[in-house]
Design a protein around this motif. Structure first.
Motif, PDB file in Angstrom:
ATOM      1  N   GLU A 291      -3.716  20.461 -25.390  1.00 41.56           N
ATOM      2  CA  GLU A 291      -4.200  19.306 -24.641  1.00 41.56           C
ATOM      3  C   GLU A 291      -5.152  18.454 -25.494  1.00 41.56           C
TER       4      GLU A 291
ATOM      5  N   ARG B  46       2.174  16.743 -23.338  1.00 40.81           N
ATOM      6  CA  ARG B  46       0.894  17.301 -23.775  1.00 40.81           C
ATOM      7  C   ARG B  46       1.063  18.471 -24.734  1.00 40.81           C
ATOM      8  N   GLN B  47       2.024  18.352 -25.625  1.00 46.62           N
ATOM      9  CA  GLN B  47       2.231  19.398 -26.616  1.00 46.62           C
ATOM     10  C   GLN B  47       1.470  19.076 -27.904  1.00 46.62           C
ATOM     11  N   ARG B  48       1.418  20.066 -28.764  1.00 49.84           N
ATOM     12  CA  ARG B  48       0.678  19.943 -30.016  1.00 49.84           C
ATOM     13  C   ARG B  48       1.623  19.556 -31.148  1.00 49.84           C
TER      14      ARG B  48
ATOM     15  N   SER C 130       4.094  14.820 -27.280  1.00 51.28           N
ATOM     16  CA  SER C 130       2.628  14.858 -27.200  1.00 51.28           C
ATOM     17  C   SER C 130       2.101  14.096 -25.979  1.00 51.28           C
ATOM     18  N   PHE C 131       2.491  12.837 -25.842  1.00 54.95           N
ATOM     19  CA  PHE C 131       1.921  11.985 -24.785  1.00 54.95           C
ATOM     20  C   PHE C 131       2.437  12.350 -23.401  1.00 54.95           C
TER      21      PHE C 131
ATOM     22  N   ALA D  67      -3.141  16.580 -28.095  1.00 53.82           N
ATOM     23  CA  ALA D  67      -2.437  15.425 -27.549  1.00 53.82           C
ATOM     24  C   ALA D  67      -3.373  14.223 -27.410  1.00 53.82           C
ATOM     25  N   THR D  68      -4.593  14.467 -26.971  1.00 54.12           N
ATOM     26  CA  THR D  68      -5.557  13.376 -26.858  1.00 54.12           C
ATOM     27  C   THR D  68      -5.989  12.892 -28.238  1.00 54.12           C
TER      28      THR D  68
END
Length: 291
Positions: free
Chosen positions: A176, A131-133, A127-128, A179-180
DNA sequence: GATGCGTGGCG
DNA sequence: TCGCCAAGCAT
């Protein structure tokens, strides 16, 4: 109708309140992020920061660390605790160098196969760094979701299937954004929705928090684990390894003996360190950090 | 699924 | 003071 989603207010709160942590900067690499995640396992951010900086200056790539003896990783680990993580990080560096062309893999299941990388860390790096879900379920997120949606003060000791399903339900569709969202919920748990004294007045989703709206009922489950430390094998191991960390070369046995009076426990702890690969018993009777 | 595994700060 | 807690993992 479905209940209100917490996504937008949490994202906005994060944009305004996130800490400036070096592994979140644009210059962070998958490797530097992986290192941060291993170091942050059960260890507070403030203690990780200086050690992480030293590691990144010294070993900016997996290949750089893989070229060193594992004992150097243990020594540079300092007093972060759980030094087996240093060994696992070194093993990660070797595996990444030998099996993945020196690049941290971007696939969740491949990450999961790396030493010291479990469900949380694999999801966090995917993720970080990439940037994957993924549902990123650490202790902070589990606590936030327990309060926000389940209405209880603390989550169960071990992560349940229900928690994973809940986290996946809340995950934004766009990768994206997801990830945030993942790092934002984690930060909310770390700064506002804390374990001991949550700062509910500062919470961006207090208006939809099941626990708060129910009057913040106190924890009702079985007693939360109290891990005693004084006098344990763990403390003894820590003392023994500290001697080796703080000495440049191999040490004589008496140098280890003086740090723990109970000989039976001391020998047991030393054997454990050797079995774990944290200590190398030399043929001449001395002890050293591993090659 | 329960345990073992470091260390230090805080309420 | 001292129990609790801190971005878990492996067995």
């Amino acid at each position: 109708m479905s209940s209100q989603m917490p996504t937008e207010p949490v994202l906005q709160w994060y944009a305004e309140n996130a800490r400036d942590l070096p592994w979140r900067e644009a210059s962070a690499t998958p490797w530097s992020i992986l290192v941060s995640e291993l170091m942050l396992q059960q260890t507070p951010v403030v203690r990780v920061l200086p050690v992480w900086r030293e590691w990144m200056g010294r070993w900016p790539t997996p290949a750089a660390l893989a070229a060193e003896p594992s004992g150097e990783a243990v020594r540079a680990w300092g007093r972060l605790g759980y030094p087996r993580r240093a060994l696992r990080l070194h093993a990660c560096a070797v595996a990444i160098t030998e099996r993945h062309g020196g690049r941290v893999p971007d696939d969740h299941d491949t990450l999961l196969a790396l030493p010291g990388v479990g469900a949380y860390t694999a999801a966090a790096v995917a993720s970080f760094a990439f940037r994957q879900r993924h549902a990123v379920l650490d202790t902070n997120v589990r606590r936030v979701l327990a309060r926000l949606r389940t209405g209880v003060e603390y989550p169960p000791k071990a992560a349940t299937r229900a928690e994973t399903k809940l986290a996946e339900t809340l995950l934004p569709a766009d990768a994206e954004t997801a990830a945030t969202w993942a790092v934002a919920v984690m930060e909310l748990g770390a700064l506002v929705c804390t374990a001991r004294s949550p700062r509910c007045a500062d919470c961006p989703v207090i208006d939809q928090c099941a626990w708060y709206l129910d009057g913040k009922p106190p924890y009702d489950g079985p007693p939360r684990r109290g891990q005693t430390y004084a006098g344990t094998d763990r403390q003894c191991r820590g003392r023994l390894l500290a001697v080796l960390r703080e000495t440049s070369g191999p040490v004589e046995k008496p140098a280890l003996d003086v740090v723990w009076s109970d000989a039976v426990q001391r020998e047991r702890a030393l054997d454990g360190l050797i079995a774990d690969g944290l200590v190398d018993p030399l043929e001449d009777g001395r002890y050293a950090l591993p090659r």
